[in-house]
Motif scaffolding. Structure first.
Motif, PDB file in Angstrom:
ATOM      1  N   ASP A 112       0.855  -1.185   0.000  1.00 20.95           N
ATOM      2  CA  ASP A 112       0.000   0.000   0.000  1.00 20.95           C
ATOM      3  C   ASP A 112       0.888   1.230   0.000  1.00 20.95           C
ATOM      4  OD1 ASP A 112      -1.873   1.946   0.257  1.00 20.95           O
ATOM      5  OD2 ASP A 112      -2.523   1.409   2.283  1.00 20.95           O
ATOM      6  N   LEU A 113       0.986   1.875  -1.150  1.00 23.56           N
ATOM      7  CA  LEU A 113       1.848   3.049  -1.299  1.00 23.56           C
ATOM      8  C   LEU A 113       1.022   4.312  -1.494  1.00 23.56           C
ATOM      9  CD1 LEU A 113       4.525   1.490  -3.699  1.00 23.56           C
ATOM     10  CD2 LEU A 113       4.669   1.772  -1.217  1.00 23.56           C
ATOM     11  N   SER A 114      -0.265   4.240  -1.141  1.00 21.59           N
ATOM     12  CA  SER A 114      -1.129   5.410  -1.271  1.00 21.59           C
ATOM     13  C   SER A 114      -0.748   6.455  -0.237  1.00 21.59           C
ATOM     14  CB  SER A 114      -2.594   5.010  -1.099  1.00 21.59           C
ATOM     15  OG  SER A 114      -2.804   4.457   0.199  1.00 21.59           O
ATOM     16  N   GLY A 115      -1.155   7.683  -0.486  1.00 21.67           N
ATOM     17  CA  GLY A 115      -0.823   8.756   0.446  1.00 21.67           C
ATOM     18  C   GLY A 115      -1.498  10.056   0.063  1.00 21.67           C
ATOM     19  N   ASP A 116      -1.054  11.112   0.706  1.00 16.84           N
ATOM     20  CA  ASP A 116      -1.666  12.421   0.510  1.00 16.84           C
ATOM     21  C   ASP A 116      -1.050  13.163  -0.666  1.00 16.84           C
ATOM     22  OD1 ASP A 116      -3.369  12.188   2.737  1.00 16.84           O
ATOM     23  OD2 ASP A 116      -1.788  12.879   4.090  1.00 16.84           O
ATOM     24  N   ARG A 160      -5.946  12.544  -2.237  1.00 14.02           N
ATOM     25  CA  ARG A 160      -5.226  11.293  -2.062  1.00 14.02           C
ATOM     26  C   ARG A 160      -4.797  10.745  -3.418  1.00 14.02           C
ATOM     27  NH1 ARG A 160      -3.500   9.168   2.727  1.00 14.02           N
ATOM     28  NH2 ARG A 160      -4.072   7.051   2.060  1.00 14.02           N
ATOM     29  N   ILE A 217       2.597   5.860  -4.795  1.00 11.79           N
ATOM     30  CA  ILE A 217       3.696   6.665  -5.336  1.00 11.79           C
ATOM     31  C   ILE A 217       4.252   6.053  -6.618  1.00 11.79           C
ATOM     32  CG2 ILE A 217       4.359   7.673  -3.122  1.00 11.79           C
ATOM     33  CD1 ILE A 217       6.584   5.590  -2.938  1.00 11.79           C
ATOM     34  N   HIS A 223       7.665  11.638  -2.032  1.00 13.05           N
ATOM     35  CA  HIS A 223       8.339  11.384  -0.753  1.00 13.05           C
ATOM     36  C   HIS A 223       8.096   9.925  -0.362  1.00 13.05           C
ATOM     37  CE1 HIS A 223       8.711  15.760  -0.500  1.00 13.05           C
ATOM     38  NE2 HIS A 223       7.444  15.810  -0.863  1.00 13.05           N
ATOM     39  N   SER A 237       7.000   8.957   3.564  1.00 12.49           N
ATOM     40  CA  SER A 237       5.649   9.295   4.021  1.00 12.49           C
ATOM     41  C   SER A 237       4.580   8.958   2.986  1.00 12.49           C
ATOM     42  CB  SER A 237       5.576  10.786   4.353  1.00 12.49           C
ATOM     43  OG  SER A 237       5.778  11.568   3.178  1.00 12.49           O
ATOM     44  N   HIS A 238       5.006   8.632   1.774  1.00 18.23           N
ATOM     45  CA  HIS A 238       4.108   8.384   0.637  1.00 18.23           C
ATOM     46  C   HIS A 238       3.369   9.652   0.208  1.00 18.23           C
ATOM     47  CE1 HIS A 238       3.767   3.826   1.810  1.00 18.23           C
ATOM     48  NE2 HIS A 238       4.994   4.206   1.504  1.00 18.23           N
ATOM     49  N   ALA A 239       3.796  10.794   0.683  1.00 19.28           N
ATOM     50  CA  ALA A 239       3.179  12.049   0.261  1.00 19.28           C
ATOM     51  C   ALA A 239       3.717  12.446  -1.109  1.00 19.28           C
ATOM     52  CB  ALA A 239       3.463  13.142   1.271  1.00 19.28           C
TER      53      ALA A 239
END
Length: 375
Positions: A234-238, A249, A253, A278, A281-283
């Protein structure tokens, strides 16, 4: 180009360029052996979600192997298919997957040339009694006795320049490689193939990466991880603004790259682009097109060609993508196996994972891989 007849191994991809090289060297009286590297089972991931059955239009396909063999038969030269699938997966595919999952954008064709193709071709060539290999790349090389170094240069046809994919070649590899098309224009090469009676003289150039049909990296990553029995992380993020405001979202990445605008799922009065990824943080930071401009980069895993090492700042033109016009910059040492590039003018979408190549006029000074200095 050698004047006296020699035994030369020709890297035959099944395309027009390498086939024309074989025809040219054969007409010059050299003893040739055709070699094709078998790198990837084109149907390996067929049937996985998002992976098409068709392999047309990709380099190193089964059709290309057939075409290479047919050209060798037409020219009456020995031909061998050299299986390098295991090494290709270990040295190109797996690093490609790892880089994408780490939020970087790798170039598998450059990895393949720098770390596999020329090494494997030279080894095989020597095993069959050939000291030289010839390829269909558009590039030039020569020996400079004053610097006591082999020099790699851009071809006469800058629109076909492939030195971006060759910056990792060693002095030994350059010393034993011929680039017969370096002084030619593509239409001349096609005519040369036609004059030699080659049926593929008008064959279109391959456009896709050999193991990624349709250029769908996300589908390939999912299919490959499934094939390996690994769960997709799970590499999802903001999605965040340059001021840190959360705007939405993203699904991972590995699904975005620096400079990307479409597919972010954001509405804004002005277009938003991916600025930074990033991995911790996956941001993913997004911003305006103006925010994509940067005057500097760092590169590591350096290879020097026209110089033995980078001891002090020098002026170069730096190229950060295959289709990027080299831009004036100052290249400086920044630490062990690390260089700093300061451009005279800001450049768009400097992307970690891509290669940076440095030129003095048409000569390749060297190159390396763009990194985030904070990683």
């Amino acid at each position: 180009m050698p004047q006296a007849p020699q035994t030369i191994a020709v890297a035959m991809s099944g395309g027009v360029d390498s086939s024309a090289v074989a025809a040219l060297l054969r007409a010059q009286g050299h003893t040739l052996v055709g070699l094709t590297l078998q790198l990837w089972n084109q149907r390996r991931l067929a049937g996985h979600e998002g992976m098409p059955e068709s392999v047309q239009g990709r380099c190193c396909s089964i059709d290309d192997v057939y075409d290479a063999r047919r050209v060798a038969e037409h020219l009456d030269i020995p031909y061998y298919l050299v299986n390098q699938e295991a090494r290709f997966e270990a040295e190109v595919v797996k690093p490609f997957v790892s880089e994408y999952l780490a939020g970087r954008t790798p170039i598998p064709c450059t990895l393949c040339n720098n770390h596999l193709k020329f090494d494997a071709l030279l080894l095989t060539a020597r095993q069959i009694g050939a000291e030289l290999i010839a390829t269909g790349h558009y590039a030039r090389n020569h020996f400079d006795p004053i610097r006591n170094r082999w020099i790699l240069s851009r071809p006469a046809d800058h629109s076909k320049d492939q030195t971006y994919f060759l910056f990792g070649l060693t002095q030994d590899q350059l010393a034993h490689t011929l680039f017969p098309l370096g002084e030619m224009q593509k239409p001349v090469v096609r005519q040369m193939a036609a004059d030699a009676g080659l049926a593929l003289a008008q064959k279109p150039d391959s456009q896709e990466i050999c193991f990624i049909p349709g250029g769908d990296y996300s589908a390939f990553l999912a299919a490959y991880l499934e094939d390996q029995g690994e769960a997709q992380p799970d590499l999802s993020g903001d999605l965040v603004s340059t001021s840190g405001e959360i705007l939405g979202r993203h699904t991972g990445i590995h699904t975005v790259t620096v400079g990307q605008r479409k597919g972010l799922g954001l509405t804004s009065p002005n277009p938003l682009y991916v600025l930074n990824i990033h991995p911790d943080s996956h941001a993913v930071t997004v911003g305006s097109d103006a925010d994509l401009m940067s005057r500097e980069l760092h590169a590591n895993r350096l290879n020097w060609i026209s110089i033995p090492d980078l001891a002090e700042p020098i002026r170069v033109r730096a190229k950060i993508r295959h289709r990027h016009e080299p831009a004036w910059a100052t290249l400086s040492p920044a630490g062990p196996d690390l260089a700093h590039v300061l451009f005279d003018e800001p450049q768009r979408a400097v992307t970690p994972g891509q290669a940076a190549i440095f030129f003095h006029e048409d000569e390749v000074v060297g190159g390396g891989w763009i990194v985030n200095p904070n990683d």
